[in-house]
Write a protein that holds these residues in place. Structure first.
Motif, PDB file in Angstrom:
ATOM      1  N   GLU A 131      34.252  55.640  27.399  1.00  0.00           N
ATOM      2  CA  GLU A 131      35.433  56.362  26.926  1.00  0.00           C
ATOM      3  C   GLU A 131      36.666  56.055  27.762  1.00  0.00           C
ATOM      4  O   GLU A 131      37.780  56.039  27.264  1.00  0.00           O
ATOM      5  CB  GLU A 131      35.170  57.885  26.976  1.00  0.00           C
ATOM      6  N   ASN A 132      36.461  55.845  29.056  1.00  0.00           N
ATOM      7  CA  ASN A 132      37.600  55.649  29.944  1.00  0.00           C
ATOM      8  C   ASN A 132      37.863  54.187  30.288  1.00  0.00           C
ATOM      9  O   ASN A 132      38.608  53.892  31.220  1.00  0.00           O
ATOM     10  CB  ASN A 132      37.403  56.456  31.230  1.00  0.00           C
ATOM     11  N   ASN A 133      37.195  53.277  29.548  1.00  0.00           N
ATOM     12  CA  ASN A 133      37.414  51.853  29.795  1.00  0.00           C
ATOM     13  C   ASN A 133      37.215  51.438  31.246  1.00  0.00           C
ATOM     14  O   ASN A 133      37.992  50.672  31.804  1.00  0.00           O
ATOM     15  CB  ASN A 133      38.821  51.450  29.362  1.00  0.00           C
ATOM     16  N   GLU A 174      32.698  50.693  39.932  1.00  0.00           N
ATOM     17  CA  GLU A 174      33.858  51.574  40.143  1.00  0.00           C
ATOM     18  C   GLU A 174      33.482  53.042  40.208  1.00  0.00           C
ATOM     19  O   GLU A 174      34.341  53.902  40.334  1.00  0.00           O
ATOM     20  CB  GLU A 174      34.913  51.320  39.070  1.00  0.00           C
ATOM     21  N   ASN A 175      32.191  53.312  40.132  1.00  0.00           N
ATOM     22  CA  ASN A 175      31.707  54.665  40.400  1.00  0.00           C
ATOM     23  C   ASN A 175      32.053  55.019  41.847  1.00  0.00           C
ATOM     24  O   ASN A 175      31.855  54.192  42.753  1.00  0.00           O
ATOM     25  CB  ASN A 175      30.191  54.688  40.193  1.00  0.00           C
ATOM     26  N   ASP A 176      32.582  56.199  42.060  1.00  0.00           N
ATOM     27  CA  ASP A 176      33.022  56.596  43.403  1.00  0.00           C
ATOM     28  C   ASP A 176      31.922  56.411  44.452  1.00  0.00           C
ATOM     29  O   ASP A 176      32.201  56.228  45.636  1.00  0.00           O
ATOM     30  CB  ASP A 176      33.478  58.064  43.392  1.00  0.00           C
ATOM     31  N   TYR A 177      30.673  56.460  44.006  1.00  0.00           N
ATOM     32  CA  TYR A 177      29.530  56.246  44.903  1.00  0.00           C
ATOM     33  C   TYR A 177      29.694  54.976  45.737  1.00  0.00           C
ATOM     34  O   TYR A 177      29.425  54.981  46.933  1.00  0.00           O
ATOM     35  CB  TYR A 177      28.266  56.165  44.052  1.00  0.00           C
ATOM     36  N   THR A 199      42.261  44.208  39.340  1.00  0.00           N
ATOM     37  CA  THR A 199      42.016  45.308  38.407  1.00  0.00           C
ATOM     38  C   THR A 199      41.571  46.592  39.081  1.00  0.00           C
ATOM     39  O   THR A 199      41.724  47.668  38.532  1.00  0.00           O
ATOM     40  CB  THR A 199      40.946  44.924  37.364  1.00  0.00           C
ATOM     41  N   SER A 200      40.999  46.487  40.275  1.00  0.00           N
ATOM     42  CA  SER A 200      40.449  47.703  40.867  1.00  0.00           C
ATOM     43  C   SER A 200      40.563  47.698  42.381  1.00  0.00           C
ATOM     44  O   SER A 200      40.504  46.648  43.029  1.00  0.00           O
ATOM     45  CB  SER A 200      38.963  47.822  40.478  1.00  0.00           C
ATOM     46  N   HIS A 203      25.600  61.224  31.769  1.00  0.00           N
ATOM     47  CA  HIS A 203      26.698  60.978  30.822  1.00  0.00           C
ATOM     48  C   HIS A 203      27.726  59.991  31.371  1.00  0.00           C
ATOM     49  O   HIS A 203      28.673  59.637  30.672  1.00  0.00           O
ATOM     50  CB  HIS A 203      27.381  62.296  30.439  1.00  0.00           C
ATOM     51  N   TRP A 204      27.559  59.552  32.596  1.00  0.00           N
ATOM     52  CA  TRP A 204      28.443  58.528  33.183  1.00  0.00           C
ATOM     53  C   TRP A 204      28.547  57.323  32.254  1.00  0.00           C
ATOM     54  O   TRP A 204      29.623  56.764  32.065  1.00  0.00           O
ATOM     55  CB  TRP A 204      27.908  58.111  34.544  1.00  0.00           C
TER      56      TRP A 204
END
Lengths: 479, 479, 479
Positions: free
Chosen positions: A44-46, A52-55, B48-49, A37-38
């Motif tokens: 949903e979270n733009n 930018e996945n914490d991985y 941005t990140s 669901h990522w």
């Protein structure tokens, strides 16, 4: 003494692993960054990119930490001439056993999703599980060669449980910061191990003194452990630090503290040995003390020179510990500490807690910036009104908690391990792999199979005097 | 000869470390990406990140480089049968000593913030410090086993200083490119070490010839060093290359060059040994030559087949170097080169400089694209009008600068090290760990404690003939 | 038997490497992410940051895989007492040889740019090339010590070719998923090696039985291989998984499966050895089986407890394989499997394929989410209408393809290798480095140079009984 673990070890392993499967089945799921669901979550979270996945923030550090746990700790303990299988093998077992329990225990405290009662895990949980077993592996260093694998598993079961509770109290209740775990991991783990060793004191350990030392090659193997710990320590201290400058700064501080420690360790080792020779025990261990001691403050604005200072003193103190304090511990306090964890983890861990408290208390808006201060110490939510001086106090309180849990927990677990049911070795069999491992060698084969000596010789493997003697037994003439 | 370093080594280490603390206190601060003000900086610069912090571009490469410096170089030199402590231990000392000085020296040249006179450090500085000591560790290879740790520290002090100056001239004044350091690191480091070894020539080194070689297990230990160098070399050459395609391309080119080198090294080794057997010396060293030689051009559009060609020739040349050139160097030029750095670093380094010059001169807008050419060679600011052919000339000039600094600096430092105050070993004690290290072994313990032979035998450790002889001394009967 | 490879090995290496250079010159170029045109590409495609270059998604995993290939496989095979050079050295040669051919073969199938007929390579191609040689290195495990390096190269040449074809059929034609290569890498590689070993059966291998085993230190060396494989397996299974949650989940699943395997391996090892002692063979190998078996399903929603279950059974099956199945294979089926790849790769690989098929067939929109299901199984383009149950069938078909290619290809290549032209060792010389390597030792030097015994003794290296005998030959008296 009965060291047969044929029943107890398999039973513990199987029962444990089956319990883990059931508990994971009931409780553990993927978190939103490791679930399919990522892709929806991103939209949903733009979140603009998968990167930018914490991985991607933490995976390289995770792998370094993983190496420290399995190769670092494992090989560091191979220094004993005849306990390398036990060092690297039981370290492997204990860590694999502990990380599963750690995922559950830490999960309940930190990653429980209250909407469905599930623990949601991601890369940060894996790192924390590795951290958690680090505490138990430190404790293993104190009792190396003197306990059975079943005892180690019991020690780890309790150790991980205690760890999760003290960690929760220190990080969440007290809201102390401890990115590199000087308090949570090192202080706790070291005093936990030392207390166990104190309870399990063996007055006649001298009987296996001839095995309680290194040979040339085992010292080289141990350097594999030392170096992987040393090199990857910046990853250890930065692995769960804040994204961005937090991880960046933690790595720099650790790199510097460790460099400084090497020089003072070498200096002290040379200064205190007759004729100025260096001692591998110090090089293998004390060079790491700076990494331990800079753990808590690694993500603070400790300044590069601050890190050097921490490393400077830790190299000195840790080496002096090996020279003067370890004999004192053994003779006066009846604490037998095989690897000298008091010098590598306990004292530097406490120093690290103190350095953390002082540097937190000394933090200012000028140095950190308003936003930086808030971010670094997480002065948000219920802690929005906390100020650095108060934070320093809570840091000190955290150190006390770690000490209490380590010492108290260690004494309790030591008493459990004193029960005569765990298959621990007799005094004369300590530090000997033969007790728990099938040890093959040319020698034994020669004895069993009556090959001609020439074929043994042509094998060119390193044969021992033992072989030579056995050859004589076999009435083989050596020409 | 007095090899007692009880005074000199501790004094040098302490004085040095204290100086470092003071200098870091005066000069070194975090840069904007490792400072808590990063959070403000991000906002001001519309970043941005957090993932765009340079830390995430370079940290994985940094850790690989770190492994190369400490495990790679350290274990590569453990091949000597009785100098593994010195190889891995002094390598550790020298590197930890050198990186601190390198942060300062390189910082003054490259990272000085003129607004406040401070050096601002981040992850790239750590990588560059590691690179800088790599030069000194290469030089260590030439004198391995023949110098005292104090001499090594002096060699490193001067080496890092010279490195920083030649690097500044090559990269900034001449504006040459050298991502993987073929010139700056390898050519400089190798000629620096060879020149020192030339000045320190020992005509009677044959006295310790029996120790100047490997045994079976020491060759396996050395392969740990070889493989970690080989595997992580793509990270070495790409660590400070341009973000994006620069790092990507540098890794690919290095991967290919190294693969090619392995095949020609094996071919040459087999071809020139009697009966076609392979020689571990070649496998341990020459297989790495392609990584050295592709260093400068790694981020250029060298093409995959170009990388293979570079590796192809370097495997051949380096192996031939071990077979023919090393004996020539020792007998005719009086250069004793313990590890054969002439074959692994000097010749491939020079080749790398030439390949870099040619491929820079041959660069075209068609191949690189207008923007790509400008980015790759940094044709911006004062160098906006430079064209590839001119760049090729400056690359060649850079190679000459590296050679001059290496040879000139090496001769000077060699003369300094010739002073009879450094505690270097006598000819008959070269390549022997006993001089500078406490070496424990079953043998010695047996002699000291009069344990029954049976307990020694049951220890099962590898006992040497020496032990056997000592047992006889102790009047123990072997049955 | 003629084991002289002076002609054949260099010829094969040179011809091969020159062919590679020509083929790379004709076919291989950088892809858009490693080319200098990346800077233009970024602008055209509105890619906001260099960090979105695929290099940053995959480079850390690539380096871990690289370590597994060269250190992991290499050192895992050093367990033999006298074949460590061959283990780590030939592994090195084979891998460096194979990755180049793999880049071409896989490139033609997967990375061909039809606009210009060139293969465009980037970081993912390097990972896939490493994966491809992994299959051949697994096969090497079956024939370790029994073949010449030339045979290994032939085996690799065919192995890589077969791999690329079966991989194309499985991944592209059947559109099966296999992120960690349970089928494509492990099942194929293992049956390929076992079939070759079956064709090359040596009825009199007992003649070198005294060398077909470990000594204490060689078992410690092998643990270096085991641990690096174990630690980095999460990177192996996630290296080419989907960006974001795919890589994240694959790492978590692998981490858990491996932890579970360790416990059941230890349990079984203790349970089936007399007196409950542990056997290093099991610890070195069976602990890895969970990583193999979770390969295919690693990026699916296997659930954390699903991973634990897979690991649980694989530890049991693999250990039982070493105890019961390996002797059966050798005695009844005439398959001599030096490293026991049947237990480590073949059985777990097949299990992995089955687990993959079942978990794919059981996938639902509820668990995966609509988008997640489409992404995970790539139900796009010509496969847009495929549903999970059908996908399960194709997964199973993929497993059959891997088996057929492995067995069929292995028998064919085995017959080629049976030709008496490859310089393979006689039965009594198997498992002996002396055949293909210059082996230096104190012993031999003493024989050649007549040094006084005292200088040998003072070297302190581990001298063997062989030395002692030779000393007697030299009429040196031992006092």
């Amino acid at each position: 003494m009965n060291t047969n673990i044929k029943l107890s070890l398999p039973v513990v392993c199987f029962v444990w692993q089956l319990s883990m499967i059931i508990l994971f089945g009931v409780f553990v799921r993927y978190n939103e960054e490791s679930d399919t669901h990522w892709v929806d979550y991103r939209k949903e979270n733009n979140i603009t990119s998968d990167i930018e996945n914490d991985y991607y923030f933490r995976y390289p550090s995770f792998q370094d930490v993983h190496v420290m746990i399995f190769v670092g700790f494992g090989f560091l303990m191979t220094f004993l001439k005849r306990y390398s299988f036990g060092a690297v093998g039981f370290n492997f077992l204990v860590a694999a056993f502990g990380i599963q329990w750690a995922l559950l225990m830490q999960g309940w405290f930190h990653s429980l999703d209250y909407t469905d009662g599930k623990i949601k895990i991601g890369i940060e949980n894996l790192i924390n599980a590795d951290f958690c077993v680090a505490g138990c592996l430190i404790a293993y260093g104190a009792v190396l060669g003197k306990v059975s694998p079943v005892q180690l598993l019991v020690m780890t079961l309790f150790g991980v449980t205690l760890f999760a509770v003290e960690e929760y109290i220190i990080l969440n209740v007290l809201h102390a910061k401890d990115a590199g775990g000087s308090m949570v991991i090192h202080t706790f783990g070291a005093y936990y191990g030392l207390s166990i060793s104190w309870v399990l004191y063996r007055p006649n350990l001298d009987k296996s003194k001839h095995l309680n030392g290194s040979v040339y090659h085992s010292d080289v193997f141990a350097m594999i452990g030392t170096l992987f710990l040393w090199m990857f320590w910046p990853s250890f201290n930065s692995a769960i630090a804040d994204h961005g400058d937090g991880q960046h700064r933690a790595a720099i501080n650790t790199y510097l503290a460790l460099a400084s420690t090497v020089l003072t360790t070498v200096a002290m080792s040379s200064l205190f040995e007759k004729t100025g020779k260096l001692d591998m025990v110090h090089i293998q261990n004390s060079t790491l003390a700076g990494g331990v001691a800079v753990g808590t403050a690694a993500e603070f604005m400790l300044s590069p020179y601050g890190s050097l200072i921490v490393g400077f003193f830790c190299g000195i103190i840790s080496t002096l510990g090996y020279i003067y304090f370890s004999p004192f511990l053994e003779e006066k306090l009846k604490i037998q500490d095989t690897c000298g964890i008091h010098n590598l983890h306990a004292m530097p861990g406490v120093i690290g807690g103190i350095v953390g408290a002082i540097s937190a208390a000394a933090a200012t808006n000028t140095v950190y910036g308003d936003l930086g201060l808030e971010n670094t110490f997480d002065f948000t939510g219920p802690f929005a009104k906390r100020v650095p001086t108060i934070q320093g106090g809570y840091q000190a309180a955290g150190l006390c908690v770690a000490l209490c849990f380590g010492i108290g927990g260690g004494i309790f677990v030591g008493l459990v391990l004193k029960l005569p049911i765990w298959g621990d070795p007799a005094d004369e069999n300590c530090f000997d792999d033969e007790i728990y491992w099938e040890v093959r060698q040319g020698a034994h084969e020669a004895q069993n199979t009556n090959w001609p000596l020439s074929s043994i010789l042509s094998s060119g493997c390193f044969l021992s005097v033992e072989t030579f003697v056995q050859c004589n037994h076999l009435n083989l003439t050596i020409v």
